[in-house]
Design an enzyme around this catalytic site. Sequence first.
Site, PDB file in Angstrom:
ATOM      1  N   GLY A  85     133.202  44.728  30.271  1.00  0.00           N
ATOM      2  CA  GLY A  85     133.263  46.146  30.662  1.00  0.00           C
ATOM      3  C   GLY A  85     134.257  46.910  29.793  1.00  0.00           C
TER       4      GLY A  85
ATOM      5  N   ARG B   2     128.233  42.144  27.126  1.00  0.00           N
ATOM      6  CA  ARG B   2     128.445  40.821  27.731  1.00  0.00           C
ATOM      7  C   ARG B   2     127.418  39.907  27.064  1.00  0.00           C
ATOM      8  NH1 ARG B   2     128.723  44.021  32.748  1.00  0.00           N
ATOM      9  NH2 ARG B   2     130.936  44.301  33.186  1.00  0.00           N
TER      10      ARG B   2
ATOM     11  N   ASP C 215     138.551  37.390  31.316  1.00  0.00           N
ATOM     12  CA  ASP C 215     138.676  35.931  31.225  1.00  0.00           C
ATOM     13  C   ASP C 215     137.400  35.251  30.722  1.00  0.00           C
ATOM     14  OD1 ASP C 215     137.520  36.663  33.585  1.00  0.00           O
ATOM     15  OD2 ASP C 215     138.869  35.513  34.869  1.00  0.00           O
TER      16      ASP C 215
ATOM     17  N   THR D 194     140.542  45.069  31.356  1.00  0.00           N
ATOM     18  CA  THR D 194     139.538  45.287  32.405  1.00  0.00           C
ATOM     19  C   THR D 194     140.152  46.189  33.461  1.00  0.00           C
ATOM     20  OG1 THR D 194     138.383  44.315  34.295  1.00  0.00           O
ATOM     21  CG2 THR D 194     140.214  43.033  33.441  1.00  0.00           C
TER      22      THR D 194
ATOM     23  N   ASP E 241     139.580  46.026  36.431  1.00  0.00           N
ATOM     24  CA  ASP E 241     139.733  45.268  37.682  1.00  0.00           C
ATOM     25  C   ASP E 241     141.149  44.714  37.874  1.00  0.00           C
ATOM     26  OD1 ASP E 241     137.038  45.756  37.838  1.00  0.00           O
ATOM     27  OD2 ASP E 241     136.434  43.742  37.243  1.00  0.00           O
TER      28      ASP E 241
ATOM     29  N   ASP F 290     142.301  41.797  37.126  1.00  0.00           N
ATOM     30  CA  ASP F 290     142.138  40.511  37.823  1.00  0.00           C
ATOM     31  C   ASP F 290     142.256  39.315  36.884  1.00  0.00           C
ATOM     32  OD1 ASP F 290     139.853  40.861  36.356  1.00  0.00           O
ATOM     33  OD2 ASP F 290     138.472  40.326  37.967  1.00  0.00           O
TER      34      ASP F 290
ATOM     35  N   ARG G  88     135.756  65.536  58.428  1.00  0.00           N
ATOM     36  CA  ARG G  88     134.888  64.362  58.270  1.00  0.00           C
ATOM     37  C   ARG G  88     135.707  63.125  57.902  1.00  0.00           C
ATOM     38  NH1 ARG G  88     130.262  67.139  54.456  1.00  0.00           N
ATOM     39  NH2 ARG G  88     128.675  67.402  56.056  1.00  0.00           N
TER      40      ARG G  88
ATOM     41  N   GLY H 283     136.013  46.925  41.036  1.00  0.00           N
ATOM     42  CA  GLY H 283     137.014  45.858  41.099  1.00  0.00           C
ATOM     43  C   GLY H 283     136.411  44.479  41.238  1.00  0.00           C
ATOM     44  N   ARG H 284     135.086  44.433  41.356  1.00  0.00           N
ATOM     45  CA  ARG H 284     134.415  43.147  41.588  1.00  0.00           C
ATOM     46  C   ARG H 284     135.001  42.454  42.814  1.00  0.00           C
ATOM     47  NH1 ARG H 284     130.955  41.394  37.491  1.00  0.00           N
ATOM     48  NH2 ARG H 284     131.688  42.489  35.651  1.00  0.00           N
TER      49      ARG H 284
HETATM   50  O1  F6P Z   1     134.588  44.391  35.314  1.00  0.00           O
HETATM   51  C1  F6P Z   1     134.568  45.761  35.225  1.00  0.00           C
HETATM   52  C2  F6P Z   1     133.529  46.363  36.132  1.00  0.00           C
HETATM   53  O2  F6P Z   1     133.581  47.762  35.988  1.00  0.00           O
HETATM   54  C3  F6P Z   1     133.624  45.950  37.603  1.00  0.00           C
HETATM   55  O3  F6P Z   1     134.617  46.658  38.312  1.00  0.00           O
HETATM   56  C4  F6P Z   1     132.240  46.236  38.085  1.00  0.00           C
HETATM   57  O4  F6P Z   1     131.903  45.448  39.196  1.00  0.00           O
HETATM   58  C5  F6P Z   1     131.401  45.877  36.892  1.00  0.00           C
HETATM   59  O5  F6P Z   1     132.247  45.929  35.752  1.00  0.00           O
HETATM   60  C6  F6P Z   1     130.225  46.777  36.660  1.00  0.00           C
HETATM   61  O6  F6P Z   1     129.471  46.244  35.630  1.00  0.00           O
HETATM   62  P1  F6P Z   1     128.333  47.046  34.883  1.00  0.00           P
HETATM   63  O7  F6P Z   1     128.980  48.060  34.010  1.00  0.00           O
HETATM   64  O8  F6P Z   1     127.612  45.995  34.123  1.00  0.00           O
HETATM   65  O9  F6P Z   1     127.496  47.705  35.945  1.00  0.00           O
END
Ligand code: F6P
Length: 319
Positions: A11, A72, A103, A126, A128, A130, A163, A171-172
Amino acid sequence: MKNIAILCSGGDVSGMNPALKHFVEYSLQNGLTPYFVYDGFEGLIDNKIYKAAHQHVAGIINRGGTIIGSARSKRFMEREFREIAKNNLDALRINMLLVLGGDGSFRGMELFYKEHGIRFCGIPSTIDNDINGTQYCLGVDTALNVIKDSIDNIRDTAASFSRAFVIETMGRNCGYLALVSALCSGAELCLIPEIEYDLKEYEESFKEQIRSGRKYFIAVVSEGIKEESSEIAKWFEQKIGLESRVTILGHTQRGGNPTIYDRLMAYKFVTHAIDGLLDDKNESVICYSKKGFEYKSIDEVANKKYELDSELLGYLKRF
Ligand code: F6P
């Protein structure tokens, strides 16, 4: 050989372009010839490797994403394609590689190093946040600022319309973005994958808050939790008695003008990565913690599970 290449994998994040700019400038300052690999490991296999110069990085420091593309790559996990990638690098006499990624990308590089001896340094990148062994990954600050702006905007309408808003962050499986955003945006509810929750435990207190005059709620939830955000909104309607809406922030979080912090971290990560390679640190990831920058082994970074900062988790438990 004095040739060095850089690629972006996984990403994209805001901060990659400032990193590319400094990569070119710092390589040249050190007598190295810089190369860009376009489209991540896919480009390494397909030989999209081109010499980079000052003119390629002029005017990019303020731009999100990455001008050299990212991907990827499933192919890179197969030995035969790594062999092709190695031959492409050899043809250009490149034997040092910087990888901006997560990673998964570093695990691919570990295999590449073991098989072919390509010296590399990983730069954790990233939104995330993480990756084990580093407290900061490039791009996180920009993503947090994008989320902060969105929540501030949503608050305006939530307050005007009485509301509940369920705001979903990326963040996965890691709740870092949601947790920090909730703390910094004054949210009433924060749900993340790392912590079990039972919505029933909030019912009495939320109803009491409404009786005492609360007009709206902001809930920040991470995409990795056990339920869909729409289920949390339904709970607000049915159990708390407030009209609710869901906002999934999605890929807005991956873009935007890189913040000062990400520009500075890009500068520092790249400087340390190149210094490390010149100093014979061959298969490491440059990590950041309170102690400063440190080179860590690929095994420590890529093969151990990241755990969310215990201090932050402690704050959530008191929510
Ligand atoms: O790892 C980064 C991220 O943006 C995550 O937070 C998310 O779940 C994923 O990539 C989304 O992936 P894509 O861009 O392939 O939809």
